[in-house]
Design a protein around this motif. Structure first.
Motif, short mmCIF file in Angstrom:
data_model
loop_
_atom_site.label_atom_id
_atom_site.label_comp_id
_atom_site.label_asym_id
_atom_site.label_seq_id
_atom_site.Cartn_x
_atom_site.Cartn_y
_atom_site.Cartn_z
N GLU A 62 -2.22 7.45 -17.29
CA GLU A 62 -3.24 8.49 -17.12
C GLU A 62 -3.97 8.27 -15.80
OE1 GLU A 62 -5.75 8.81 -20.52
OE2 GLU A 62 -4.09 9.13 -21.92
N VAL A 63 -3.36 8.80 -14.74
CA VAL A 63 -3.92 8.70 -13.40
C VAL A 63 -4.23 10.13 -12.94
CG1 VAL A 63 -3.58 7.88 -11.05
CG2 VAL A 63 -2.46 6.69 -12.96
N PRO A 64 -5.48 10.54 -12.93
CA PRO A 64 -5.81 11.91 -12.55
C PRO A 64 -5.25 12.28 -11.18
CG PRO A 64 -7.72 10.83 -13.50
CD PRO A 64 -6.68 9.76 -13.31
N GLY A 65 -4.53 13.38 -11.12
CA GLY A 65 -4.03 13.90 -9.86
C GLY A 65 -2.78 13.24 -9.34
N LEU A 66 -2.18 12.33 -10.11
CA LEU A 66 -0.99 11.63 -9.64
C LEU A 66 -0.09 11.33 -10.83
CD1 LEU A 66 0.12 10.53 -6.95
CD2 LEU A 66 -0.92 8.34 -7.48
N ASP A 67 1.21 11.56 -10.65
CA ASP A 67 2.20 11.36 -11.70
C ASP A 67 2.78 9.95 -11.56
OD1 ASP A 67 4.16 11.52 -13.61
OD2 ASP A 67 5.18 13.26 -12.76
N VAL A 68 2.36 9.03 -12.46
CA VAL A 68 2.79 7.64 -12.41
C VAL A 68 3.32 7.24 -13.79
CG1 VAL A 68 2.15 5.27 -11.82
CG2 VAL A 68 0.94 7.18 -10.76
N ALA A 69 4.43 6.49 -13.81
CA ALA A 69 4.99 6.00 -15.06
C ALA A 69 5.33 4.53 -14.92
CB ALA A 69 6.24 6.80 -15.44
N ALA A 70 5.37 3.83 -16.06
CA ALA A 70 5.68 2.40 -16.09
C ALA A 70 6.88 2.14 -16.98
CB ALA A 70 4.46 1.62 -16.61
N LEU A 71 7.66 1.14 -16.61
CA LEU A 71 8.81 0.68 -17.38
C LEU A 71 8.74 -0.83 -17.50
CD1 LEU A 71 11.72 1.22 -18.65
CD2 LEU A 71 12.58 0.66 -16.34
N ARG A 72 8.77 -1.35 -18.72
CA ARG A 72 8.80 -2.80 -18.91
C ARG A 72 10.16 -3.33 -18.48
NH1 ARG A 72 6.84 -2.99 -23.42
NH2 ARG A 72 4.82 -4.01 -23.14
N VAL A 73 10.18 -4.29 -17.56
CA VAL A 73 11.42 -4.85 -17.04
C VAL A 73 11.61 -6.27 -17.58
CG1 VAL A 73 11.55 -3.37 -15.00
CG2 VAL A 73 10.22 -5.50 -14.90
N HIS A 74 12.71 -6.90 -17.18
CA HIS A 74 13.10 -8.20 -17.74
C HIS A 74 12.76 -9.30 -16.73
CE1 HIS A 74 15.17 -10.99 -20.28
NE2 HIS A 74 16.06 -11.29 -19.38
N HIS A 75 11.65 -10.01 -16.99
CA HIS A 75 11.19 -11.05 -16.08
C HIS A 75 10.73 -12.26 -16.89
CE1 HIS A 75 9.70 -12.88 -12.47
NE2 HIS A 75 8.42 -12.73 -12.77
N PRO A 76 11.66 -12.89 -17.61
CA PRO A 76 11.25 -14.01 -18.46
C PRO A 76 10.69 -15.18 -17.66
CG PRO A 76 13.65 -13.95 -18.20
CD PRO A 76 13.12 -12.69 -17.59
N PRO A 77 9.70 -15.90 -18.23
CA PRO A 77 9.16 -15.76 -19.58
C PRO A 77 8.04 -14.74 -19.70
CG PRO A 77 8.15 -17.65 -18.54
CD PRO A 77 9.14 -17.11 -17.54
N LEU B 98 0.86 -1.18 0.00
CA LEU B 98 0.00 0.00 0.00
C LEU B 98 0.90 1.23 0.00
CD1 LEU B 98 -2.70 1.57 0.39
CD2 LEU B 98 -2.37 1.25 2.86
N LEU B 99 0.73 2.08 -1.00
CA LEU B 99 1.44 3.35 -1.05
C LEU B 99 0.41 4.47 -0.94
CD1 LEU B 99 4.02 5.05 -1.53
CD2 LEU B 99 3.46 4.97 -3.98
N GLN B 100 0.52 5.25 0.12
CA GLN B 100 -0.34 6.42 0.28
C GLN B 100 0.51 7.65 0.04
OE1 GLN B 100 -1.84 4.73 4.10
NE2 GLN B 100 -3.82 5.43 3.35
N ILE B 101 0.15 8.38 -1.02
CA ILE B 101 0.97 9.50 -1.47
C ILE B 101 0.07 10.59 -2.03
CG2 ILE B 101 1.34 8.40 -3.72
CD1 ILE B 101 4.17 9.64 -3.73
N ASP B 102 0.28 11.81 -1.57
CA ASP B 102 -0.48 12.97 -2.04
C ASP B 102 -1.98 12.75 -1.97
OD1 ASP B 102 2.00 14.02 -2.52
OD2 ASP B 102 1.81 14.12 -4.70
N GLY B 103 -2.43 12.11 -0.89
CA GLY B 103 -3.85 11.93 -0.67
C GLY B 103 -4.48 10.78 -1.44
N ARG B 104 -3.67 9.99 -2.16
CA ARG B 104 -4.19 8.84 -2.90
C ARG B 104 -3.72 7.55 -2.24
NH1 ARG B 104 -6.05 10.40 -7.93
NH2 ARG B 104 -7.35 8.53 -7.69
#
Length: 287
Positions: free
Chosen positions: A144-159, A32-38
């Motif tokens: 696209e998360v209203p009110g929160l700056d979130v980004a994703a990066l594809r990592v290496h977890h084969p398969p 659980l991450l609680q950040i900036d009211g979310r």
């Protein structure tokens, strides 16, 4: 959000890697991450519902859920979490972000519980939980998360091909979840100057003990070693990224009485000088 969940914090709800649970041991991955009211639930392994309740989050106030990938130890309790919240009074929209295939998984759960859901709507006057959830299947880049700056990066977890690290950039704090990954150099830039880097970690001698216990032998070890990160490699990445606080998560092994936090710390400290935390279920870290 209720008073017990008002402060920005990271709570580890499940700290072990892998789907098996053993008597007295920790639960699979969930945070659980609680950040900036979310309130952001990150992964939903077995035990996430109880963990959220024990952390003081009212299930009626579920907000955002992020699934890093579709291995069972990260997603098995997604449907049960939402159904339990629904029977506890949840009636407001929830957005769920995760990899391709998430929509099919969610609708498969709904189909499996259709009898109960329809009965409770008719008999108990509940809103239709199927109308409360929006599924967002993600790719690399900003989400696209209203009110929160979130980004994703594809990592290496084969398969697994669609496994995503997540970065949450709050007003004053920057928090990164590695997801499950083998050593992956692009994660260094993704985690640059993170206030908290939550990264999976394994110990090879612990993997040997684990596969001896489960009986899968060489094939299971080959999978684990190819798709996860040794603690020393995690430490080196955290140093290069300039992460201020390294939180070891998704521990392998996490339920071996002969291997504990000191063993993970011993592998990390020669390569990382920042703050280090080896997680356990229920650990709460203020942001």
């Amino acid at each position: 959000m209720n008073d017990a969940s008002a402060a920005d914090r990271l709570v580890i709800l499940g700290s072990k890697g892998g789907p098996a649970i053993r008597r007295g041991g920790p639960n699979p991955t969930a945070s659980l991450l609680q950040i900036d009211g979310r309130a952001c639930v990150v992964d939903c392994g077995l035990g996430v519902t109880r963990g959220l309740v024990e952390a003081g989050l009212d299930l009626k106030h579920l907000d955002l859920i992020f699934i890093t990938h579709l291995h069972s130890d990260h997603v098995l309790e997604l449907g049960p979490l939402l159904h339990t919240a629904w029977t506890s009074g949840w009636s407001t929209p929830v957005a769920i972000f995760g990899p391709p295939g998430l929509d099919a998984l969610w609708h498969g759960f709904l189909a499996s519980l259709a009898y109960d859901i329809d009965l409770r709507i008719a008999d108990e006057g509940r809103p239709d939980m199927r109308d409360l959830v929006t599924i967002h299947e993600i790719a690399e880049g900003p989400l696209e998360v209203p009110g929160l700056d979130v980004a994703a990066l594809r990592v290496h977890h084969p398969p697994v091909t669609d496994c995503f690290a997540l970065r949450f950039d709050g007003v004053s704090k920057h928090v990164v979840f590695s997801a499950d990954t083998a050593p992956f150099p692009p994660l260094e830039d993704f985690a640059r100057d993170a206030d908290i880097l939550i990264h999976e970690a394994m110990l090879e001698h612990g993997v040997d003990r684990l596969v001896a216990k489960t009986g899968n032998g060489a094939r299971l070890k080959a999978h684990i070693m190819a798709s996860h990160s040794e603690a020393a490699d995690v430490a080196r990445l955290a140093t290069r990224a300039g992460a201020r606080h390294l939180v070891l998560h998704h521990l392998v092994p996490a339920d071996d009485p002969e291997i504990g936090p000191d063993d993970f710390a011993a592998a990390v400290t020669p390569h990382y000088e920042g703050r280090l935390t080896v997680t356990y279920d229920g650990l709460s870290i203020p942001l």
